[in-house]
Write a protein that holds these residues in place. Structure first.
Motif, PDB file in Angstrom:
ATOM      1  N   ILE A  27       0.838  -1.202   0.000  1.00  0.00           N
ATOM      2  CA  ILE A  27       0.000   0.000   0.000  1.00  0.00           C
ATOM      3  C   ILE A  27       0.873   1.251   0.000  1.00  0.00           C
ATOM      4  N   ALA A  28       1.962   1.229   0.760  1.00  0.00           N
ATOM      5  CA  ALA A  28       2.874   2.371   0.808  1.00  0.00           C
ATOM      6  C   ALA A  28       3.565   2.582  -0.541  1.00  0.00           C
ATOM      7  N   TYR A  29       3.880   1.498  -1.251  1.00  0.00           N
ATOM      8  CA  TYR A  29       4.427   1.641  -2.593  1.00  0.00           C
ATOM      9  C   TYR A  29       3.422   2.337  -3.511  1.00  0.00           C
ATOM     10  N   ASN A  30       2.149   1.975  -3.378  1.00  0.00           N
ATOM     11  CA  ASN A  30       1.117   2.635  -4.168  1.00  0.00           C
ATOM     12  C   ASN A  30       1.062   4.132  -3.865  1.00  0.00           C
ATOM     13  N   GLY A  70      -6.342  10.312   8.354  1.00  0.00           N
ATOM     14  CA  GLY A  70      -7.271   9.190   8.346  1.00  0.00           C
ATOM     15  C   GLY A  70      -6.938   8.156   9.400  1.00  0.00           C
ATOM     16  N   GLY A  71      -7.743   7.093   9.439  1.00  0.00           N
ATOM     17  CA  GLY A  71      -7.610   6.073  10.471  1.00  0.00           C
ATOM     18  C   GLY A  71      -6.262   5.386  10.489  1.00  0.00           C
ATOM     19  N   GLY A  72      -5.587   5.317   9.337  1.00  0.00           N
ATOM     20  CA  GLY A  72      -4.290   4.650   9.283  1.00  0.00           C
ATOM     21  C   GLY A  72      -3.222   5.330  10.099  1.00  0.00           C
ATOM     22  N   THR A  73      -3.431   6.611  10.423  1.00  0.00           N
ATOM     23  CA  THR A  73      -2.423   7.339  11.185  1.00  0.00           C
ATOM     24  C   THR A  73      -2.541   7.112  12.686  1.00  0.00           C
ATOM     25  N   ASN A  74      -3.508   6.308  13.100  1.00  0.00           N
ATOM     26  CA  ASN A  74      -3.679   6.058  14.535  1.00  0.00           C
ATOM     27  C   ASN A  74      -2.555   5.196  15.110  1.00  0.00           C
ATOM     28  N   ALA A  75      -1.807   4.513  14.239  1.00  0.00           N
ATOM     29  CA  ALA A  75      -0.704   3.666  14.700  1.00  0.00           C
ATOM     30  C   ALA A  75       0.621   4.291  14.296  1.00  0.00           C
ATOM     31  N   ARG A  76       1.462   4.586  15.275  1.00  0.00           N
ATOM     32  CA  ARG A  76       2.779   5.170  14.999  1.00  0.00           C
ATOM     33  C   ARG A  76       3.592   4.274  14.092  1.00  0.00           C
ATOM     34  N   LEU A 115       6.449   3.180   8.925  1.00  0.00           N
ATOM     35  CA  LEU A 115       6.657   2.337   7.744  1.00  0.00           C
ATOM     36  C   LEU A 115       6.426   3.144   6.464  1.00  0.00           C
ATOM     37  N   PHE A 116       5.380   3.960   6.431  1.00  0.00           N
ATOM     38  CA  PHE A 116       5.126   4.768   5.246  1.00  0.00           C
ATOM     39  C   PHE A 116       6.244   5.771   5.003  1.00  0.00           C
ATOM     40  N   SER A 117       6.754   6.370   6.063  1.00  0.00           N
ATOM     41  CA  SER A 117       7.875   7.308   5.918  1.00  0.00           C
ATOM     42  C   SER A 117       9.099   6.605   5.349  1.00  0.00           C
ATOM     43  N   ASP A 118       9.377   5.397   5.817  1.00  0.00           N
ATOM     44  CA  ASP A 118      10.530   4.638   5.327  1.00  0.00           C
ATOM     45  C   ASP A 118      10.356   4.276   3.854  1.00  0.00           C
ATOM     46  N   VAL A 119       9.172   3.804   3.471  1.00  0.00           N
ATOM     47  CA  VAL A 119       8.929   3.394   2.089  1.00  0.00           C
ATOM     48  C   VAL A 119       8.964   4.592   1.150  1.00  0.00           C
ATOM     49  N   LYS A 156      10.320  10.952  10.716  1.00  0.00           N
ATOM     50  CA  LYS A 156      11.448  10.954   9.789  1.00  0.00           C
ATOM     51  C   LYS A 156      11.763   9.527   9.349  1.00  0.00           C
ATOM     52  N   PRO A 157      12.152   9.342   8.089  1.00  0.00           N
ATOM     53  CA  PRO A 157      12.481   7.994   7.627  1.00  0.00           C
ATOM     54  C   PRO A 157      13.784   7.487   8.227  1.00  0.00           C
ATOM     55  N   ASP A 158      13.838   6.203   8.489  1.00  0.00           N
ATOM     56  CA  ASP A 158      15.088   5.557   8.868  1.00  0.00           C
ATOM     57  C   ASP A 158      15.951   5.490   7.602  1.00  0.00           C
ATOM     58  N   GLU A 159      17.113   6.098   7.624  1.00  0.00           N
ATOM     59  CA  GLU A 159      17.913   6.249   6.408  1.00  0.00           C
ATOM     60  C   GLU A 159      18.283   4.907   5.789  1.00  0.00           C
ATOM     61  N   ALA A 160      18.674   3.953   6.613  1.00  0.00           N
ATOM     62  CA  ALA A 160      19.076   2.649   6.089  1.00  0.00           C
ATOM     63  C   ALA A 160      17.882   1.938   5.437  1.00  0.00           C
ATOM     64  N   LYS A 161      16.728   1.973   6.093  1.00  0.00           N
ATOM     65  CA  LYS A 161      15.533   1.339   5.526  1.00  0.00           C
ATOM     66  C   LYS A 161      15.074   2.059   4.266  1.00  0.00           C
ATOM     67  N   ALA A 162      15.189   3.376   4.265  1.00  0.00           N
ATOM     68  CA  ALA A 162      14.774   4.150   3.094  1.00  0.00           C
ATOM     69  C   ALA A 162      15.613   3.774   1.876  1.00  0.00           C
ATOM     70  N   ARG A 163      16.902   3.545   2.071  1.00  0.00           N
ATOM     71  CA  ARG A 163      17.748   3.124   0.950  1.00  0.00           C
ATOM     72  C   ARG A 163      17.313   1.761   0.409  1.00  0.00           C
ATOM     73  N   GLN A 164      16.978   0.857   1.316  1.00  0.00           N
ATOM     74  CA  GLN A 164      16.513  -0.461   0.879  1.00  0.00           C
ATOM     75  C   GLN A 164      15.200  -0.359   0.117  1.00  0.00           C
ATOM     76  N   TYR A 165      14.295   0.451   0.636  1.00  0.00           N
ATOM     77  CA  TYR A 165      12.993   0.591  -0.019  1.00  0.00           C
ATOM     78  C   TYR A 165      13.105   1.279  -1.383  1.00  0.00           C
ATOM     79  N   HIS A 166      14.097   2.123  -1.542  1.00  0.00           N
ATOM     80  CA  HIS A 166      14.285   2.787  -2.827  1.00  0.00           C
ATOM     81  C   HIS A 166      14.539   1.751  -3.921  1.00  0.00           C
ATOM     82  N   ALA A 167      15.366   0.749  -3.616  1.00  0.00           N
ATOM     83  CA  ALA A 167      15.636  -0.322  -4.576  1.00  0.00           C
ATOM     84  C   ALA A 167      14.439  -1.262  -4.714  1.00  0.00           C
ATOM     85  N   LEU A 168      13.795  -1.556  -3.598  1.00  0.00           N
ATOM     86  CA  LEU A 168      12.650  -2.463  -3.632  1.00  0.00           C
ATOM     87  C   LEU A 168      11.474  -1.872  -4.410  1.00  0.00           C
ATOM     88  N   TYR A 169      11.319  -0.569  -4.355  1.00  0.00           N
ATOM     89  CA  TYR A 169      10.206   0.082  -5.044  1.00  0.00           C
ATOM     90  C   TYR A 169      10.274  -0.154  -6.550  1.00  0.00           C
TER      91      TYR A 169
END
Length: 482
Positions: A364-367, A386-392, A397-401, A447-460
């Motif tokens: 969903i975050a990729y979308n 919206g309701g999805g923001t009720n969970a930190r 995860l969305f910030s990282d993706v 803020k995005p986790d920098e290491a995870k953000a780099r991984q998600y950049h390739a995964l996207y």
């Protein structure tokens, strides 16, 4: 004496209400769940009387709170789903249930309309539903005095003035001229309708009137309380924390995921239609969110989100090779896999139920990232709503993706947005920037986790390749089955 504002939001599955002071502090809020009536496949209706009873219940709840007197509620704003067809007779009584914007019964009427109109419309507009009632329920149609939208109906009940805001009028379906901000009487008559059926149109923020005597008796509200014309839930969401300043991008995570961008500050187009060049923009595709994760949660046998969300940070980016593809709102019945098909790839023995949930949220975050990347305008800030923001954990995860800083505010809501508009339109709130400086000043940055953000950049990139191949496969299988 303290002064308060009331916002009321008619949603598809519930109505929500909020009571605030003039600085945006929430005094109280409440929610009343309801259901869609589906009498036949493709039909979707709700009771207008039910909405009015829910409004009365919200007003009674607020007036029953210690220290809240009716004279303290100075202005009311109503918003809701649009453009549901709400027909009333000469006595102001509902002629029939409201036909929702998601109702698709009027196939024949829609085809006939699009043969005549230069600008094509869809089932999401009101005109096909009006013509369906005219054709299939002629006795009911003869009784119609005014056709309104949900928030306009509640405003009518409160003030006895039938009105419609400009944006709702544009959703009537080729019957409203934005250039003159009025109904196109020639087109209305071309479809065998009379112009008197459609209420006078006004800016969303304009005061429609004060509480009438009958409504004061039913609700307990003061006849001095002002009521604005109101607006559909999208613009109210922008004001309620989504995209309330220039360059803001709203990532709405509700039943579906919607992306809206504010090119300039909504302050500049509060009193005119809200979408178009220099104003608000719907961006990218509508994608599935709440309906997908709720379906998964129910099938996994969980009653709450906490048990699933608490394990999200244990799963690494990529969910250890598990790919989940929630659907966009672009698949059709012609698709071999169907209009709401979702896909999972790479499921193996190392994967748990928490991997399934994590992978779905990643998809969903990729979308959402796709919608953001497709906008060719400067984004100053991304607000989750919206309701999805009720969970930190979901926000993180969305910030990282997405790979960007995101903002959310726990008190953001559509009801809050329409409460602000009621205060602003009635003159109780003098400056629009009060919204940013006071009402939403306590937004939280993720803020995005920098290491995870780099991984998600390739995964996207790989995700997009896989999705395109799935759609090609769907088309190929569909041809084989013909």
């Amino acid at each position: 004496m303290k002064r308060y504002l009331m916002g009321f939001d008619i949603g598809t599955l519930s109505s929500k209400a909020v009571l605030t002071d003039l600085s945006g502090t929430i005094i109280a809020k409440c929610q009343m769940e309801h259901a869609i009536e589906i009498k036949h496949p493709g039909w979707q209706e709700e009771s207008m009387t039910m909405w009015w009873e829910e409004f009365k219940a919200a007003a009674a709840y607020f007036l029953g709170l210690a220290g809240i007197e009716k004279d303290q509620i100075k202005a009311i704003g109503v918003t809701g789903l649009i453009p549901a067809m709400c027909a009333v007779d000469y006595g102001g009584n509902p002629v029939r249930n409201a036909i929702l914007h998601t109702d698709v019964r009027a196939e024949k009427e829609l085809r006939e309309i699009n043969e005549k109109l230069d600008c094509k419309i869809s089932h999401g507009h009101m005109l096909p539903k009006i013509l369906w009632v005219k054709r299939h329920e002629p006795e009911a149609f003869k009784r119609i005095h005014k056709i309104m939208v949900p928030h306009g109906y509640i405003g009518f009940k409160l003030t006895e003035h039938a009105t419609m805001d400009y944006d709702s009028a544009t959703m009537a379906g080729g019957l409203f001229r934005e250039s003159s901000l009025g109904w196109d009487e020639g087109t209305i008559r071309e479809f065998g309708l009379e112009p008197y059926l459609f209420p006078d149109v006004y800016p969303a923020s304009q005061v429609n009137g004060q509480i009438c005597e009958a409504a004061a008796e039913e609700t307990g509200l003061s006849q001095d309380t002002k009521v604005i014309v109101g607006v559909g839930d999208t613009f109210a969401s922008m004001l309620g924390g989504g995209a309330y300043n220039a360059g803001h991008f709203m990532l709405y995570l509700g039943t579906s995921g919607t992306s809206i961008y504010a090119e300039n500050s909504p302050e500049q187009y509060i009193t005119i239609p809200h979408y178009g060049e220099g104003k608000g923009h719907f961006t990218g595709r509508i994608f599935s969110f709440g309906e997908s994760i709720l379906h998964l949660r129910n099938n996994l046998g969980y009653d709450s989100w906490e048990a699933l969300n608490s394990h999200l940070e244990e799963i690494p980016p990529g969910s250890e090779g598990l790919w989940y593809f929630p659907h966009y709102k672009l698949q059709t019945e012609a698709s071999f896999f169907g209009p709401d098909a979702e896909f999972m790839l790479g499921y193996r023995g190392c994967h748990s139920q928490f991997h399934l949930y994590h992978a779905m949220l990643e998809g969903i975050a990729y979308n959402a990232r796709y919608n953001i990347s497709g906008l060719d305008l400067p984004i100053r800030r991304i607000n989750m709503f919206g309701g999805g923001t009720n969970a930190r954990e979901i926000c993180q995860l969305f910030s990282d993706v997405i790979g960007r800083e995101l903002y959310y505010n726990p008190k953001s809501s559509t009801a809050l947005g329409i409460a602000f508009l009621a205060g602003y339109g009635s003159g109780l709130i003098e400056r629009y920037d009060t919204l940013e400086k006071s009402w939403l000043s306590d937004s939280i940055a993720v803020k995005p986790d920098e290491a995870k953000a780099r991984q998600y950049h390739a995964l996207y990139d790989k995700y997009q390749e896989l999705r395109e191949r799935l759609m090609e496969l769907d088309s190929e299988i569909d041809k084989i089955q013909e």
